[in-house]
Design a protein around this motif. Structure first.
Motif, PDB file in Angstrom:
ATOM      1  N   THR A   1       0.830  -1.207   0.000  1.00 15.17           N
ATOM      2  CA  THR A   1       0.000   0.000   0.000  1.00 15.17           C
ATOM      3  C   THR A   1       0.865   1.258   0.000  1.00 15.17           C
ATOM      4  O   THR A   1       0.385   2.337  -0.350  1.00 15.17           O
ATOM      5  N   ALA A   2       2.136   1.116   0.372  1.00 12.58           N
ATOM      6  CA  ALA A   2       3.032   2.282   0.419  1.00 12.58           C
ATOM      7  C   ALA A   2       3.678   2.603  -0.918  1.00 12.58           C
ATOM      8  O   ALA A   2       4.381   3.606  -1.026  1.00 12.58           O
ATOM      9  N   GLY A   3       3.488   1.775  -1.934  1.00 11.55           N
ATOM     10  CA  GLY A   3       4.109   2.030  -3.233  1.00 11.55           C
ATOM     11  C   GLY A   3       4.899   0.833  -3.725  1.00 11.55           C
ATOM     12  O   GLY A   3       4.806  -0.263  -3.158  1.00 11.55           O
ATOM     13  N   VAL A   4       5.660   1.058  -4.768  1.00  9.76           N
ATOM     14  CA  VAL A   4       6.439   0.009  -5.419  1.00  9.76           C
ATOM     15  C   VAL A   4       7.918   0.326  -5.199  1.00  9.76           C
ATOM     16  O   VAL A   4       8.427   1.304  -5.724  1.00  9.76           O
ATOM     17  N   THR A   5       8.575  -0.510  -4.389  1.00  8.39           N
ATOM     18  CA  THR A   5       9.910  -0.164  -3.903  1.00  8.39           C
ATOM     19  C   THR A   5      10.974  -1.139  -4.368  1.00  8.39           C
ATOM     20  O   THR A   5      10.845  -2.342  -4.180  1.00  8.39           O
ATOM     21  N   GLY A   6      12.037  -0.599  -4.978  1.00  4.85           N
ATOM     22  CA  GLY A   6      13.194  -1.399  -5.352  1.00  4.85           C
ATOM     23  C   GLY A   6      14.379  -1.098  -4.457  1.00  4.85           C
ATOM     24  O   GLY A   6      14.325  -0.221  -3.589  1.00  4.85           O
ATOM     25  N   ALA A   7      15.457  -1.823  -4.675  1.00  5.14           N
ATOM     26  CA  ALA A   7      16.654  -1.669  -3.853  1.00  5.14           C
ATOM     27  C   ALA A   7      17.339  -0.346  -4.146  1.00  5.14           C
ATOM     28  O   ALA A   7      17.225   0.220  -5.227  1.00  5.14           O
ATOM     29  N   LYS A   8      18.075   0.128  -3.178  1.00  2.19           N
ATOM     30  CA  LYS A   8      18.897   1.324  -3.339  1.00  2.19           C
ATOM     31  C   LYS A   8      20.067   1.041  -4.273  1.00  2.19           C
ATOM     32  O   LYS A   8      20.428  -0.107  -4.504  1.00  2.19           O
ATOM     33  N   PRO A   9      20.719   2.108  -4.765  1.00  3.84           N
ATOM     34  CA  PRO A   9      21.972   1.901  -5.498  1.00  3.84           C
ATOM     35  C   PRO A   9      23.016   1.295  -4.555  1.00  3.84           C
ATOM     36  O   PRO A   9      22.940   1.477  -3.337  1.00  3.84           O
TER      37      PRO A   9
END
Lengths: 332, 332, 332, 332
Positions: free
Chosen positions: C262-270
């Motif tokens: 529900t908070a969004g679509v999150t990928g890994a950091k650089p």
């Protein structure tokens, strides 16, 4: 100018009313609904008049009817409208009963009046681009199709009880999408399903999570995944492996903002539900119907398509009960 | 219901006409254009009448005018419309002459009638989400802003000659975007530019590729990149580094199809130009104007905003000539 | 087999030791450091011996030296090693003093022994792919280059004080990247900078946030953005607009997991910092050096390249002070 | 220091040799292969000696053996090595015969010597991050798992004939991945498959394209898709829908360059095949084995895991033949 009568003034009828009004070649003339207040309100918003559906169908000044009533009335209304010489766009599914749908199919066959079924997803720009890329030979021959189709939240159990079940109510869109892309009906249908999202859905005799595998005579395979709940929004993706590549139609995010913090790199969620995701598709669907009716060309989604998808839902229902593949020919 | 007169029936006037008509609270009543045929055609499409602009401005039944005429008429029309008691939405830029724009600013000051400048990009959903995330504290304090703004193809040289130059014609949008996000005018402006896309643009005394750096009194920095040609489409991105993260508003692709072949993994291009990218923004801009006029609240983009962006264009023009930073205070 | 002496056993020396050892054509023979314990420890891990640098340089059995000592010793060590007939790979920058670097350049000119400067980013696979795509004509002619280069966190102020300043210490990598991609030195350098991340850096006379614009004789433009702090990780991107397209070398994420909630679509950091991001580049850099020395071909990054980048840092330093463009020719 | 004997010097043995050598806690001591030249060459490269496998297993100075020989020798070698008191890491699958694998399982049960099976994908950083996120509760309870696993190109038909079939040879990795993520064996297995990539594979009695659906006692579902050919590279993705979100482990691209032209926006292909994609996983797998052996803790992938995956392959093979679901309990 196509004069249109809209049967059904509920949520989806309201969507269609907008598409009809905003199209330069069509005009909303009359609206009916079992709730007469709803019909009056929607009619007033569009400069139309609220009238009983029988009267709308009988009116010689009305060229086309859009059927957005409850599913159990679809077949009767299609037959009545075709008998009255109207062009028809009817919401999916044709019917919950495959037998009744096939009777309707027979009743209107050869009438010469167009009947289109409202499988709106065929008109989604990304799914359309996928189909066009396949047809253009961009990935060679189709081999393995995957359809992911998750709703954001389950419907009320009261709805589930009258819905005909997930395969007829929800996955029917995906069966049609498979037919649209593969250009052919499958040979066998294998289904599994469970009620893991909400036990009340299981108690009502339905499933809320399901996977269906389709096999085709030439060796192609398709797999459809459904869930009644994806908390992050409406998840609608299609992926097709071909002999020379892969096509993926992805979700449409609410916006393109990306935020990078110590917590990760975060983009927007997919658009929340079908109204947000498919509004352009509803408009394109209506435009395609108007064009076909006006030009006298075949409609792009036929009553046969509606019956084919319903037969796959029937086969999936049987397969899930038996635990074995069901030949589509055995239910047709 | 806001009765609206549209001055200017060209490409951008046509866009605004759609926004006016499709808004439930406004109605397009009259259209003017120096080409009377264009005015008549657009008026007919929207059930309005074509009339001279002076007559529209004088008509007491018209509540608001939208100015979409050529830039050299903006200031005069703003003054006339305000004198006639209309609410005004005027396309950017206010004027090519900073002095004339400031005179206009003075002339209408204190009139009590709203003047809004059409910096449509403030209403883009992704840029709006970026601003909202900044204001919500998602990335702490702003430090370094980057704006990428490339057109798909250069305009005809005939247009370039009367455009006021890239800084006043094209980058003015980005100056306003910087002001919108940073919430403040910069202290200095440093500009470089060249004519590398099309030598004819250079021969006409303008640049087609430019970078402007803005510094703020509190140490913040912004950099704006413009090119008249990005063959892959309209490239409109904003990126903001803050003390606790980064925000990036990315391009909007034409669709979400991704194709993987031996040649790589390919997605759709960005939407081609401003009509495709910013249509939702034009509608939201108009809705914001109607809301402000109706509620009597301040418009979200003021004439002062228009003058501020123009002053930055003036400073950039000077800086590019001198090769040194120009203090904004020195041109204001 | 290339026998290598490593001068400097600090953090970056340790990285190079691994690259030397894991290359099949080179062997780490000797290590020196002003901290003899550090030299002994690193030597032991690689089966080498710890020795004073003068002794390493004098040893006829050693073919090449890698200089990873403090910057103020680089020029002296380059000159000594070349005088002793070694091949040299020296970490950037050549020197903090442009004059000293140019003297070194003169001193070793014509020696016939290879000197390579450690601009490791040229060997990053994504930046290398960008350069290769440009050279292959994939985007036509280069027009506008953008380099984003943010560190995850500022160094201690004690380091800042002896670093030579952001332009010589940090942006020097980006100056070299611009030279690598553009294939040419710029004509003018314009710089702005401020201390907004950490006031202590400003108090020490340096900046922590800076933008430099480079112009080229043929109209091309480059812009470099630096910040000492990007809390989400090491942000290292290059973007090049050309007459027929855009190239973007993006960050490398820590992994490819994407989470949708529900908070969004999150990928890994650089990847967090230069060791994580550029380890493959350090290995490729060493392999390129070994290949050039072994084949007798020119090294891919020359002492001239090191001096050119340093001159740009000098020009940027002057431009920031004066607020005006500095011609590179005026500092060379 | 763990002294290691490597049995098998083929392609995968070479990969393991590198992992063994580069680990600070292990040393490659001896190598065997039925092709003695291959063993000698690989041994020489790593400072080891080539010896017959029986001799390696019998050598009391060797602590652990890594079995990378042909599948039909795995069970015998595991039993012999365990009888000799070695720690064992054996490549997948344990055996092509479930009965033989179960006999092996029985034979070594209770030996106290660790046996680990080489399901390297469990050690892929992105799949590991997915499992960790699930275990951390990031998406609530698991509901629907999808595994996409496509090879870039089909193996020679000669290999297919001895491979045990796609389910035992290729999908066995995905069966183990399902077990790893779901933490439990499924209740039923339903399989479809066809030979659409290469008819010669079908003629050899195998399939090259397959979909398997797994159901779990608690209602969870998993679906695995395999193809022997994805021309764009090794396609290895895992996607898990949970009650509170979705996790997706995506492919790893060859680099991060993105090119935008009139043809679209193109990124790099996925890494080509398992050596490129999984090299970090092979190193992490070996490190996990060394850690478990050294610490005396259980190995992270057990012989039981190997047998469980093999049983699922057996059930899939049967299900594809019968067209009905097969209960896993019926083949165990």
């Amino acid at each position: 100018m196509l004069h249109v009568g809209l049967l059904g003034a509920g949520r989806i009828g309201t969507v269609h009313a907008q598409a009809i009004t905003s199209h330069p070649g069509s005009q909303l003339t009359a609206v009916s609904d079992v709730m007469s207040e709803a019909a009056q309100k929607l009619a007033a918003e569009h400069g139309a008049t609220a009238r009983p559906s029988a009267e709308i169908i009988a009116d010689p000044l009305i060229d086309a009817v859009l059927i957005a009533t409850s599913t159990d009335t679809h077949s009767d209304l299609i037959e009545a409208a075709i008998a009255a010489g109207k062009a028809v766009l009817c919401e999916k599914p044709v019917d919950l009963s495959l037998a009744r749908a096939r009777a309707c199919q027979k009743a209107v066959a050869g009438s010469g009046h167009p009947v289109m079924i409202g499988f709106n997803r065929r008109f989604d720009p990304s799914f359309g681009a996928l189909k066009a890329a396949l047809d253009a030979g961009d990935i060679g021959r189709a081999e393995l199709l995957s359809i992911t189709s998750f709703d954001p939240a389950p419907p009320p159990v009261s709805y589930v009880k009258v819905s005909g079940g997930l395969f007829r109510d929800m996955m029917i869109h995906d069966f049609d999408m498979a037919n649209f892309i593969m250009g052919d009906a499958p040979e066998t249908v294998m289904a599994v399903g469970s009620s893991i999202v909400d036990p009340a859905i299981g108690a009502a005799g339905d499933v809320d999570t399901a996977v269906v595998t389709l096999t085709y005579a030439d060796g192609r395979i398709a797999v459809i995944k459904n869930s009644r709940r994806a908390v992050y929004g409406y998840d609608q993706r299609v992926e097709l492996l071909g002999s020379e590549g892969l096509l993926q139609a992805q979700n449409v995010p609410e916006n393109t903002l990306v935020k990078s913090t110590t917590a990760g790199v975060t983009g927007a969620k997919p658009t929340y539900f079908f109204l947000e995701r498919y509004m352009p598709a509803y408009r394109a669907e209506w435009a395609a119907f108007v064009a076909a009716v006006t030009d006298g060309t075949p409609v792009p989604v036929t009553l046969d398509d509606g019956v084919a998808a319903l037969a796959m839902a029937e086969a999936a229902t049987l397969s899930r009960q038996s635990g074995a593949a069901v030949r589509l020919a055995d239910v047709m």
